[in-house]
Write a protein that holds these residues in place. Structure first.
Motif, PDB file in Angstrom:
ATOM      1  N   GLY A  99      48.932  55.406   8.503  1.00 33.06           N
ATOM      2  CA  GLY A  99      48.697  53.990   8.237  1.00 33.06           C
ATOM      3  C   GLY A  99      48.526  53.710   6.762  1.00 33.06           C
ATOM      4  N   GLY A 100      49.604  53.362   6.099  1.00 34.11           N
ATOM      5  CA  GLY A 100      49.506  52.956   4.696  1.00 34.11           C
ATOM      6  C   GLY A 100      48.979  51.532   4.623  1.00 34.11           C
ATOM      7  N   PRO A 101      48.568  51.079   3.426  1.00 39.51           N
ATOM      8  CA  PRO A 101      48.051  49.726   3.273  1.00 39.51           C
ATOM      9  C   PRO A 101      49.019  48.670   3.825  1.00 39.51           C
ATOM     10  N   GLY A 102      48.524  47.816   4.706  1.00 38.51           N
ATOM     11  CA  GLY A 102      49.345  46.760   5.296  1.00 38.51           C
ATOM     12  C   GLY A 102      50.113  47.206   6.534  1.00 38.51           C
ATOM     13  N   GLN A 103      50.118  48.507   6.790  1.00 33.22           N
ATOM     14  CA  GLN A 103      50.825  49.016   7.984  1.00 33.22           C
ATOM     15  C   GLN A 103      49.905  49.936   8.787  1.00 33.22           C
ATOM     16  N   GLU A 104      48.741  49.385   9.128  1.00 28.67           N
ATOM     17  CA  GLU A 104      47.713  50.196   9.783  1.00 28.67           C
ATOM     18  C   GLU A 104      47.836  50.209  11.303  1.00 28.67           C
ATOM     19  N   ILE A 116      40.559  64.816  -2.470  1.00 29.01           N
ATOM     20  CA  ILE A 116      40.800  63.521  -1.851  1.00 29.01           C
ATOM     21  C   ILE A 116      42.070  62.884  -2.442  1.00 29.01           C
ATOM     22  N   HIS A 117      42.696  61.969  -1.732  1.00 24.19           N
ATOM     23  CA  HIS A 117      43.942  61.299  -2.170  1.00 24.19           C
ATOM     24  C   HIS A 117      45.059  62.301  -2.450  1.00 24.19           C
ATOM     25  N   SER A 118      45.081  63.391  -1.719  1.00 22.64           N
ATOM     26  CA  SER A 118      46.150  64.373  -1.859  1.00 22.64           C
ATOM     27  C   SER A 118      46.658  64.690  -0.448  1.00 22.64           C
ATOM     28  N   PRO A 119      47.671  65.558  -0.319  1.00 21.12           N
ATOM     29  CA  PRO A 119      48.174  65.853   1.037  1.00 21.12           C
ATOM     30  C   PRO A 119      47.141  66.530   1.933  1.00 21.12           C
ATOM     31  N   VAL A 120      46.141  67.172   1.371  1.00 16.16           N
ATOM     32  CA  VAL A 120      45.162  67.847   2.226  1.00 16.16           C
ATOM     33  C   VAL A 120      43.774  67.828   1.593  1.00 16.16           C
ATOM     34  N   GLY A 126      19.334  38.645  16.133  1.00 13.17           N
ATOM     35  CA  GLY A 126      19.464  39.158  14.778  1.00 13.17           C
ATOM     36  C   GLY A 126      18.672  40.418  14.563  1.00 13.17           C
ATOM     37  N   PRO A 127      18.814  41.027  13.407  1.00 16.50           N
ATOM     38  CA  PRO A 127      19.739  40.694  12.313  1.00 16.50           C
ATOM     39  C   PRO A 127      21.189  41.004  12.692  1.00 16.50           C
ATOM     40  N   LYS A 128      22.105  40.387  11.944  1.00 16.69           N
ATOM     41  CA  LYS A 128      23.527  40.621  12.176  1.00 16.69           C
ATOM     42  C   LYS A 128      23.940  41.804  11.278  1.00 16.69           C
ATOM     43  N   VAL A 129      24.307  42.902  11.916  1.00 16.28           N
ATOM     44  CA  VAL A 129      24.569  44.133  11.168  1.00 16.28           C
ATOM     45  C   VAL A 129      26.057  44.481  11.213  1.00 16.28           C
ATOM     46  N   MET A 130      26.587  44.907  10.079  1.00 16.85           N
ATOM     47  CA  MET A 130      28.015  45.255   9.999  1.00 16.85           C
ATOM     48  C   MET A 130      28.176  46.691   9.527  1.00 16.85           C
ATOM     49  N   LEU A 131      28.951  47.452  10.273  1.00 14.67           N
ATOM     50  CA  LEU A 131      29.405  48.758   9.793  1.00 14.67           C
ATOM     51  C   LEU A 131      30.881  48.585   9.467  1.00 14.67           C
ATOM     52  N   ALA A 132      31.318  49.163   8.353  1.00 15.51           N
ATOM     53  CA  ALA A 132      32.733  49.005   7.990  1.00 15.51           C
ATOM     54  C   ALA A 132      33.323  50.327   7.529  1.00 15.51           C
ATOM     55  N   ALA A 133      34.582  50.545   7.914  1.00 14.92           N
ATOM     56  CA  ALA A 133      35.341  51.701   7.434  1.00 14.92           C
ATOM     57  C   ALA A 133      36.792  51.260   7.320  1.00 14.92           C
ATOM     58  N   HIS A 134      37.505  51.771   6.322  1.00 16.06           N
ATOM     59  CA  HIS A 134      38.900  51.302   6.189  1.00 16.06           C
ATOM     60  C   HIS A 134      39.880  52.230   6.895  1.00 16.06           C
ATOM     61  N   MET A 135      40.895  51.599   7.487  1.00 18.52           N
ATOM     62  CA  MET A 135      41.885  52.330   8.282  1.00 18.52           C
ATOM     63  C   MET A 135      43.026  52.869   7.429  1.00 18.52           C
ATOM     64  N   ASP A 136      43.304  52.229   6.277  1.00 20.06           N
ATOM     65  CA  ASP A 136      44.492  52.619   5.510  1.00 20.06           C
ATOM     66  C   ASP A 136      44.266  53.892   4.716  1.00 20.06           C
ATOM     67  N   GLU A 137      45.372  54.543   4.386  1.00 22.11           N
ATOM     68  CA  GLU A 137      45.368  55.756   3.572  1.00 22.11           C
ATOM     69  C   GLU A 137      46.368  55.579   2.432  1.00 22.11           C
ATOM     70  N   VAL A 138      46.223  56.378   1.382  1.00 20.68           N
ATOM     71  CA  VAL A 138      47.213  56.337   0.303  1.00 20.68           C
ATOM     72  C   VAL A 138      48.547  56.860   0.849  1.00 20.68           C
ATOM     73  N   ALA A 139      49.644  56.347   0.329  1.00 22.97           N
ATOM     74  CA  ALA A 139      50.966  56.730   0.838  1.00 22.97           C
ATOM     75  C   ALA A 139      52.011  56.514  -0.251  1.00 22.97           C
ATOM     76  N   VAL A 156      51.369  54.213  -3.388  1.00 20.03           N
ATOM     77  CA  VAL A 156      50.556  53.039  -3.032  1.00 20.03           C
ATOM     78  C   VAL A 156      49.124  53.550  -2.852  1.00 20.03           C
ATOM     79  N   GLY A 157      48.246  53.137  -3.754  1.00 19.82           N
ATOM     80  CA  GLY A 157      46.927  53.762  -3.855  1.00 19.82           C
ATOM     81  C   GLY A 157      47.031  54.906  -4.850  1.00 19.82           C
ATOM     82  N   GLY A 158      45.905  55.392  -5.304  1.00 16.51           N
ATOM     83  CA  GLY A 158      45.910  56.378  -6.387  1.00 16.51           C
ATOM     84  C   GLY A 158      46.288  57.784  -5.926  1.00 16.51           C
ATOM     85  N   ILE A 159      47.512  58.213  -6.259  1.00 17.96           N
ATOM     86  CA  ILE A 159      47.932  59.588  -5.960  1.00 17.96           C
ATOM     87  C   ILE A 159      48.371  60.253  -7.267  1.00 17.96           C
ATOM     88  N   ASP A 160      47.872  61.438  -7.510  1.00 18.46           N
ATOM     89  CA  ASP A 160      48.245  62.216  -8.684  1.00 18.46           C
ATOM     90  C   ASP A 160      49.653  62.792  -8.444  1.00 18.46           C
TER      91      ASP A 160
END
Ligand code: CO
Length: 339
Positions: free
Chosen positions: A11-16, A308-312, A52-65, A82-86
């Motif tokens: 799932g790259g950004p926008g294609q999750e 991180i942000h590498s193939p493995v 209440g309280p209204k609590v939010m947990l968040a995690a992002h689905m996208d990966e660098v690609a 797309v996203g920071g890759i060396d």
């Protein structure tokens, strides 16, 4: 295994979509409401008996690609990251391209043909291409399109006695933690939000923060660990195996110091190792959620990941278990006290 399935999905950004479908099927029985907004954020709600309280947990689905930007006459594909890759981590890796998951390899000029000066320099993106085994442009065009993403093909596995290796721990490990946290019940409304487009500027989080309008938000992440040979200890950012990390500042947010202190105290109380992330670079969804509406109290809890942000990447099982314990301890305390 949940983390294996999450990291091996693409799932790259926008294609999750693939990641979102997987998460939806995992949580559909444990939450009361699920919706997908116009950007693709998956917003789930466990109602709880109190308001209440209204609590939010968040995690992002996208990966660098990698994104295909040109299909050459000889059938080779040019790309951008797309996203920071060396670029130095790319050459000779296996990938799959587009929705058909066409297999390919990342190629470059062979060493025999490089001039002495070229051999001493790392390859730039312009010197690399993706080879899907086609000879002509038309043949390649029948299998891939401009704008398609290419993903690394790394299989998830255990390594040593306490490690996992895989791709996209940033942030599928956060998605896994969030799903595991949703398996408990809480007395207040708990929003589990799986965001999109984090790697290109925290875009999904900015609308999800607005629509959920939480009182408090905890962002679950995979973060840099540079605890390797040749890097002095004070530059390690985080250390694998020494517990989940808390952020005091990054390029997008200064998390709520009271919330960070509370999480540190909970770690002490329940004997959960916690470390502070010793770096101020990089940003997370916390930046956008904190700044939504009239401001939100946020904290970032992240699992240290090497490469991180590498193939493995590589992470610790113990860190995962300790992060989950801390998240649950935190969520339970919100039942008793004011935020
Ligand atoms: Co991330």
């Amino acid at each position: 295994m949940l983390l294996k399935r999450l990291t091996e999905a693409c799932g790259g950004p926008g294609q999750e979509g693939e990641v979102r479908d997987l998460i939806r099927s995992e949580v559909s029985d444990i939450v009361d409401e699920i919706k997908t907004d116009a950007l693709g954020n998956l917003i789930t709600l466990k109602k709880g008996a109190n308001l209440g309280p209204k609590v939010m947990l968040a995690a992002h689905m996208d990966e660098v690609a990698l994104m295909i930007v040109s299909i050459e006459k000889n059938g080779l594909l040019k790309f951008r990251s797309v996203g920071g890759i060396d670029p130095r981590v790319l050459v000779a890796k296996s990938v799959v391209v587009g929705s058909k998951r066409v297999p390919g390899v990342l190629g470059s000029k062979p060493i025999h043909l490089q001039k002495p000066g070229e051999r001493n320099k790392p390859l730039s993106l312009d010197e690399l291409f993706i080879d899907i085994g086609t000879k002509k442009q038309e043949e390649a065009e029948s299998q891939v399109s401009l704008g398609d993403y290419a993903y690394f093909t790394t299989e998830f596995s255990e390594l040593g006695t306490d490690k996992y290796k895989g791709k996209a721990f940033d942030d599928r490990v956060g998605c896994a933690l969030l799903i595991d946290a949703l398996k408990d019940t809480y007395t207040y409304p708990l929003y589990g939000v799986f965001t999109v487009q984090e790697e290109v500027g925290l875009r999904g989080a900015s609308v999800a923060g607005y629509s959920v309008n939480p009182d408090v938000a905890l962002i679950l992440e995979g973060t840099t660990a540079s605890d390797v040979t040749g890097i002095p200890k004070h530059k390690h950012a985080t250390t694998v195996g020494q517990g989940p990390s808390l952020t005091f500042m990054d390029s997008a947010a200064i998390p709520d110091p009271k919330l960070v202190a509370k999480l540190i105290k909970l770690g002490e109380l329940y004997d959960i190792p916690v470390q502070l992330r010793r770096n101020t670079a990089g940003g997370t969804d916390a930046g956008k959620i904190q700044a939504s509406r009239d401001g939100v109290s946020v904290a970032v809890l992240a699992i240290p990941c090497r490469y991180i942000h590498s193939p493995v990447s590589l992470m610790s099982k113990k860190d995962y278990d300790n992060a989950l314990r801390l998240v649950k301890a935190f969520l339970k305390t919100l039942e008793e006290s004011e935020v």
